[in-house]
Design a protein around this motif. Structure first.
Motif, PDB file in Angstrom:
ATOM      1  N   UNK A 210       0.776  -1.268  -0.128  1.00 35.25           N
ATOM      2  CA  UNK A 210       0.068   0.001  -0.108  1.00 35.25           C
ATOM      3  C   UNK A 210       0.743   1.346   0.066  1.00 35.25           C
ATOM      4  N   UNK A 211       2.055   1.200   0.311  1.00 33.30           N
ATOM      5  CA  UNK A 211       2.793   2.471   0.234  1.00 33.30           C
ATOM      6  C   UNK A 211       3.927   2.567  -0.661  1.00 33.30           C
ATOM      7  N   UNK A 212       4.026   1.902  -1.917  1.00 26.17           N
ATOM      8  CA  UNK A 212       4.905   2.057  -2.868  1.00 26.17           C
ATOM      9  C   UNK A 212       4.477   3.231  -3.755  1.00 26.17           C
TER      10      UNK A 212
ATOM     11  N   UNK B  96       1.680   3.772  -6.566  1.00 26.82           N
ATOM     12  CA  UNK B  96       0.438   4.608  -6.338  1.00 26.82           C
ATOM     13  C   UNK B  96       0.303   5.718  -7.431  1.00 26.82           C
ATOM     14  N   UNK B  97       1.458   6.131  -7.954  1.00 28.47           N
ATOM     15  CA  UNK B  97       1.650   7.474  -8.991  1.00 28.47           C
ATOM     16  C   UNK B  97       1.175   6.753 -10.394  1.00 28.47           C
TER      17      UNK B  97
ATOM     18  N   UNK C 250       1.198   8.743  -2.299  1.00 30.58           N
ATOM     19  CA  UNK C 250       2.440   8.689  -2.953  1.00 30.58           C
ATOM     20  C   UNK C 250       3.410   9.681  -2.568  1.00 30.58           C
ATOM     21  N   UNK C 251       3.098  10.984  -2.318  1.00 34.33           N
ATOM     22  CA  UNK C 251       4.081  11.919  -1.657  1.00 34.33           C
ATOM     23  C   UNK C 251       4.362  11.588  -0.431  1.00 34.33           C
TER      24      UNK C 251
ATOM     25  N   UNK D 212       4.789  14.405  -8.071  1.00 40.16           N
ATOM     26  CA  UNK D 212       4.905  15.661  -8.104  1.00 40.16           C
ATOM     27  C   UNK D 212       4.582  16.298  -9.616  1.00 40.16           C
ATOM     28  N   UNK D 213       4.490  15.480 -10.492  1.00 35.90           N
ATOM     29  CA  UNK D 213       4.487  16.283 -11.801  1.00 35.90           C
ATOM     30  C   UNK D 213       2.791  16.046 -11.868  1.00 35.90           C
ATOM     31  N   UNK D 214       2.061  15.144 -11.128  1.00 36.29           N
ATOM     32  CA  UNK D 214       0.643  15.132 -11.238  1.00 36.29           C
ATOM     33  C   UNK D 214      -0.199  16.030 -10.188  1.00 36.29           C
ATOM     34  N   UNK D 215       0.331  16.283  -9.004  1.00 32.33           N
ATOM     35  CA  UNK D 215       0.043  17.109  -8.276  1.00 32.33           C
ATOM     36  C   UNK D 215       0.170  18.579  -8.620  1.00 32.33           C
TER      37      UNK D 215
END
Length: 311
Positions: free
Chosen positions: A200-202, A206-207, A232-233, A243-246
């Motif tokens: 769950x924390x990869x 996630x991205x 993800x962050x 970061x790009x999607x955010x």
């Protein structure tokens, strides 16, 4: 692949026949020897009958008949004895040689198969029969020589294999990316769900999953995609795709300062002289420009006009 296996099977059978045919040919030759002996006996019988006819017709006398018969009897006895000996030798030879010959044939066939397998392992491509290898290639770029039906069959076979390997995360990731490459987004999403249920924390997974869901929503990041980006962050604040999607999400919401902040952090994760770094610079510049326009509008001041060259 099926065609290759069929050709390989036919060639193997032909090679085995090449080993076995001489064994049966030898047996046929021995049978021919027996037939020739019987033919000679038949010729002697015919000569005997001719002597009788010549004697009855007066062509030969009693003395000549007796002498000729004695000679034929001698030849007949020799031929019969030779035929009997040949039969005994043939039977003994066949009994002694048949089993070893067959064993040698079987051993030769097996040796041929082993040599072929070793050569294929050394100079061939055994991994071509592994569906995981083919799916890995599809995950990078779908091949043009496969029909949609063949692609579906290959991915279905790999998915069935993964059902027996619940801990094969790398395999499931390849499957998810392959589904995404060929536009099967629901299947890709279902596969990503299975992956994040185990890890769950990869941040990378996630991205990627957030990016997929955004494509399924027509490019919008609202809802589930942003939840995954935030996760993800949290797991890795430097994950470039997150970061790009955010930054894109903030830009679409006209939060240009936040978009700039995300993209500045993103630029720090890529080579400074790369094409993607220059693309990020363009995005940062546009975010700053939009932020300046927005600030000027909120303050009631018109945005600064470009100076013309005219005086």
């Amino acid at each position: 692949m099926i065609g290759f296996l069929a050709v390989a099977f036919v060639l193997t059978v032909l090679a085995c026949l090449w080993l076995f045919v001489p064994l049966f040919r030898n047996r046929a030759d021995k049978g021919g020897e027996r037939e020739r002996g019987q033919t000679n006996l038949q010729i002697l019988r015919e000569q005997w009958a001719e002597l009788e006819n010549d004697h009855r017709s007066g062509a030969i006398g009693d003395a000549e008949l007796a002498e000729a018969k004695a000679e034929l009897e001698r030849q007949t006895l020799e031929e019969a004895a030779g035929l009997k000996n040949t039969a005994k030798k043939t039977e003994a030879s066949e009994a002694a040689q048949q089993k070893p010959a067959i064993l040698w044939g079987v051993a030769g066939s097996l040796a041929l198969l082993c040599v072929a397998a070793v050569l294929y392992a050394v100079v061939g491509t055994p991994s071509a029969f592994d569906p995981g290898v083919a799916v890995a290639e599809v995950a990078e770029k779908p091949p043009h020589d496969l029909s949609p039906t063949q692609m579906d069959e290959m991915l279905s076979a790999f998915a069935a294999k993964l059902e027996k390997e619940p801990n094969n995360i790398e395999g499931r990731l390849m499957l998810a990316r392959s589904y995404a490459q060929i536009g099967k987004y629901p299947q890709a999403a279902a596969t990503y769900e299975k992956i994040i249920s185990r890890i769950p924390d990869d941040a990378i997974v996630l991205a990627d999953y957030a990016d997929l869901l955004a494509m399924m929503q027509g490019g919008h990041l609202d809802g589930r995609p942003m939840e995954l980006i935030e996760r993800a962050l949290k797991a890795d604040p430097t994950q470039w795709k997150a970061l790009a999607l955010a930054g894109t999400y903030a830009f679409d919401k006209q939060d240009y300062a936040q978009a700039e902040a995300y993209w500045v952090k993103m630029k720090a994760t890529v080579p400074a002289d790369s094409e993607i770094a220059r693309s990020i610079d363009d995005g940062i510049a546009e975010a700053r420009a939009r932020a300046g326009e927005k600030s000027s509008t909120f303050s009631g001041k018109p945005a600064a006009k470009e100076k013309s060259g005219a005086k």
